[in-house]
Design a protein around this motif. Structure first.
Motif: not given
Length: 262
Positions: A233-262
């Motif tokens: 959904v994040l990348g646009g549910i009908r788009s393959i490129f969007g699927a990739f961007i969305g995947t990058v976000i869900v995998v790396f987001l938890p780390d980015w949030i942690e870095i933001g807190r630190a």
């Protein structure tokens, strides 16, 4: 530091692996409009099949993974036959129940599936010919190298399916079932096809996902289906490129949030 690089390589491998799972959602939900919350369960089918083949029958990874895709495809066929009679929320509900049932099966047949403990299985180390040609990769690099060809093949097939006549038929089911039926699309059959193909992608993703060290109920929680859906959904549910961007976000987001807190 090298451990940071190793961690990032492992994360990138997860991106490629989950990307294959997100493609299964893109096809099923984005293109043909069938909402499934059971993709994580289909991933578990792929993961358990691979682990059982590798642990019990000492089959090599390169044979176990393609065989597991078959078992996920069969699961998808069964799900598709059920799904062909269901629409919308009923379909989402049914697939969610199936996702919830997976850990129960693992605990019911402990002798085979080893219950909560799970089956220890991983990508191992690179074969000699690979190390001799490209140098000895680290364990994390090897995870990444194993994931790459599978992700590339999945991407190739997904792109071709979406551009094909089949892709157009699936879109017509999404946009208007009645009109699709009138124009000669056998949408019960197409619904079953889309489930089988989507399940094959999910099974491949789950097989590789389990090869990070363990195949067990904890590896395929219900939230995994939601993660895939979120990425799509994040990348646009009908788009393959969007699927990739969305995947990058869900995998790396938890780390980015942690870095933001630190």
């Amino acid at each position: 530091s090298s451990s940071f690089e190793a961690y990032n390589q492992a994360q990138l491998a997860v991106v490629l692996i989950l990307f294959i799972g997100v493609l299964s959602v893109t096809m099923l939900t984005g293109i043909s409009g069938q909402l499934s919350l059971g993709q994580g369960a289909l991933m578990a089918v792929g993961g358990y099949s691979t682990a059982l083949l590798m642990v019990n029958y000492k089959v090599s990874l390169w044979i176990a993974v393609p065989l597991s895709i078959l078992s996920a495809g069969i699961a998808g066929l069964l799900l598709g036959v059920a799904a062909a009679r269901l629409t919308g929320p009923y379909l989402a509900g049914t697939t969610l129940v199936i996702a919830l049932a997976i850990p129960t099966i693992a605990n019911r047949f402990t002798s085979v599936f080893k219950g909560d403990e799970g089956l220890p299985v991983d990508v191992g180390y690179s074969p000699a010919w690979f190390s001799n040609t490209f140098g000895e990769p680290s364990y994390e690099q090897w995870q990444l190298y194993v994931a790459l060809p599978f992700a590339a093949i999945a991407l190739f097939f997904a792109s071709n399916i979406l551009l094909s006549r089949t892709g157009r038929m699936w879109r017509s089911i999404r946009d208007n079932e009645t009109a699709a039926a009138l124009s000669g699309v056998n949408f019960s059959r197409q619904k079953i096809y889309v489930f089988i193909i989507s399940s094959i992608f999910a099974g491949l993703s789950g097989a590789l996902y389990g090869l990070r060290g363990l195949v067990g109920p904890s590896v395929y929680p219900v939230s995994l289906s939601l993660t895939l859906l979120t990425a799509a959904v994040l990348g646009g549910i009908r788009s393959i490129f969007g699927a990739f961007i969305g995947t990058v976000i869900v995998v790396f987001l938890p780390d980015w949030i942690e870095i933001g807190r630190a």
